[in-house]
Design a protein around this motif. Structure first.
Motif, PDB file in Angstrom:
ATOM      1  N   HIS A  88       1.004  -1.207  -0.098  1.00 32.56           N
ATOM      2  CA  HIS A  88       0.103   0.030   0.104  1.00 32.56           C
ATOM      3  C   HIS A  88       0.888   1.094   0.254  1.00 32.56           C
ATOM      4  O   HIS A  88       1.981   1.198   0.479  1.00 32.56           O
ATOM      5  CB  HIS A  88      -1.148   0.093   1.301  1.00 32.56           C
ATOM      6  N   ASP A  89       0.158   2.430  -0.470  1.00 32.16           N
ATOM      7  CA  ASP A  89       0.982   3.494  -0.336  1.00 32.16           C
ATOM      8  C   ASP A  89       0.645   4.245   0.893  1.00 32.16           C
ATOM      9  O   ASP A  89       0.026   3.939   1.867  1.00 32.16           O
ATOM     10  CB  ASP A  89       0.773   4.203  -1.797  1.00 32.16           C
ATOM     11  N   ARG A 111      -1.784  -4.639  -6.074  1.00 30.11           N
ATOM     12  CA  ARG A 111      -0.963  -6.273  -6.326  1.00 30.11           C
ATOM     13  C   ARG A 111      -0.476  -5.753  -7.718  1.00 30.11           C
ATOM     14  O   ARG A 111      -1.090  -5.350  -8.745  1.00 30.11           O
ATOM     15  CB  ARG A 111      -2.143  -6.976  -6.650  1.00 30.11           C
ATOM     16  N   ALA A 112       0.988  -5.812  -7.741  1.00 29.15           N
ATOM     17  CA  ALA A 112       1.793  -5.723  -8.887  1.00 29.15           C
ATOM     18  C   ALA A 112       2.099  -7.120  -9.412  1.00 29.15           C
ATOM     19  O   ALA A 112       2.480  -8.048  -8.826  1.00 29.15           O
ATOM     20  CB  ALA A 112       3.067  -5.111  -8.236  1.00 29.15           C
ATOM     21  N   ASN A 116       3.141  -4.725 -14.013  1.00 24.71           N
ATOM     22  CA  ASN A 116       2.039  -4.019 -13.957  1.00 24.71           C
ATOM     23  C   ASN A 116       1.374  -3.891 -12.574  1.00 24.71           C
ATOM     24  O   ASN A 116       1.345  -5.042 -11.897  1.00 24.71           O
ATOM     25  CB  ASN A 116       0.981  -4.598 -14.895  1.00 24.71           C
ATOM     26  N   ASP A 117       1.063  -2.510 -12.261  1.00 26.31           N
ATOM     27  CA  ASP A 117       0.272  -2.317 -10.843  1.00 26.31           C
ATOM     28  C   ASP A 117      -1.152  -2.329 -11.093  1.00 26.31           C
ATOM     29  O   ASP A 117      -1.678  -1.757 -11.849  1.00 26.31           O
ATOM     30  CB  ASP A 117       0.667  -1.069 -10.144  1.00 26.31           C
ATOM     31  N   LEU A 118      -1.866  -3.092 -10.172  1.00 22.78           N
ATOM     32  CA  LEU A 118      -3.553  -3.263 -10.220  1.00 22.78           C
ATOM     33  C   LEU A 118      -3.983  -2.826  -9.032  1.00 22.78           C
ATOM     34  O   LEU A 118      -3.637  -3.186  -7.841  1.00 22.78           O
ATOM     35  CB  LEU A 118      -4.059  -4.756 -10.365  1.00 22.78           C
ATOM     36  N   ARG A 121      -6.933  -8.421  -0.770  1.00 24.47           N
ATOM     37  CA  ARG A 121      -5.365  -9.038  -0.375  1.00 24.47           C
ATOM     38  C   ARG A 121      -5.466 -10.476  -0.163  1.00 24.47           C
ATOM     39  O   ARG A 121      -6.583 -11.355   0.276  1.00 24.47           O
ATOM     40  CB  ARG A 121      -5.049  -8.404   0.798  1.00 24.47           C
ATOM     41  N   LYS A 122      -4.378 -10.938  -0.816  1.00 23.84           N
ATOM     42  CA  LYS A 122      -4.282 -12.523  -0.686  1.00 23.84           C
ATOM     43  C   LYS A 122      -2.865 -13.064   0.105  1.00 23.84           C
ATOM     44  O   LYS A 122      -2.711 -13.959   0.426  1.00 23.84           O
ATOM     45  CB  LYS A 122      -4.330 -13.160  -2.186  1.00 23.84           C
ATOM     46  N   PHE A 123      -2.044 -11.962   0.250  1.00 21.87           N
ATOM     47  CA  PHE A 123      -0.812 -12.451   0.817  1.00 21.87           C
ATOM     48  C   PHE A 123      -0.602 -12.151   2.253  1.00 21.87           C
ATOM     49  O   PHE A 123      -0.700 -10.638   2.625  1.00 21.87           O
ATOM     50  CB  PHE A 123       0.344 -11.553   0.162  1.00 21.87           C
TER      51      PHE A 123
END
Length: 157
Positions: free
Chosen positions: A95-96, A103-104, A126-128, A135-137
């Motif tokens: 996150h910024d 997710r990149a 590529n950033d999404l 989130r998955k991680f």
């Protein structure tokens, strides 16, 4: 004696997987100086549209990256290998400073010298934008991805 970073080329499937996991663990440490040691002193990178040359520039790049990409978590997966080259696909979440999650997704092509140091890295990324609920991680941010945490294929990524 020259510095070495096993496993050394030529790679087998097993040693290529070990090399990929070592790279993932290093990047998840978010320690620019530690990560830079995996690259040859004169390593050449293309990361998105940025061209980077040498360990010092790599460490500086990574420090900037991880100052912007907060709560960074990365998963890499072996795509292909031969001789002294490895291709990986990867995804990472971060996150910024405004709390926007991303997710990149990307691919990297790596070439290693005889001592197992990466001398060339080409990365396309590529950033999404994602919602926090997407989130998955999930693992302790100070640690490597646990062995029982799903990889990219298991997550459908």
């Amino acid at each position: 004696m020259p510095e070495q970073r096993p496993p050394l080329p030529p790679f087998t499937r097993e040693t290529a997987i070990l090399k990929v996991r070592a790279a993932e663990d290093g990047w998840n440490s978010r320690n620019p100086e530690r990560v830079a040691l995996a690259y040859s002193v004169d390593s050449d990178w293309r990361n998105r549209a940025e061209f980077i040359k040498g360990r010092d520039a790599i460490a500086a790049f990574l420090a900037r990256k991880w100052n912007r990409e907060l709560d960074y978590r990365l998963i890499k997966e072996l795509w292909a290998f031969t001789g002294n080259r490895i291709a990986v696909r990867f995804a990472y979440e971060y996150h910024d400073d405004s709390g926007n999650w991303f997710r990149a997704y990307g691919n990297e092509n790596w070439e290693f010298d005889e001592n197992g140091l990466m001398r060339t890295r080409f990365a396309c990324i590529n950033d999404l934008p994602i919602g926090e609920s997407e989130r998955k991680f999930f693992w302790d941010r100070a640690a490597s991805r646990p062995a029982d945490h799903p990889g990219l294929s298991e997550l459908g990524l």
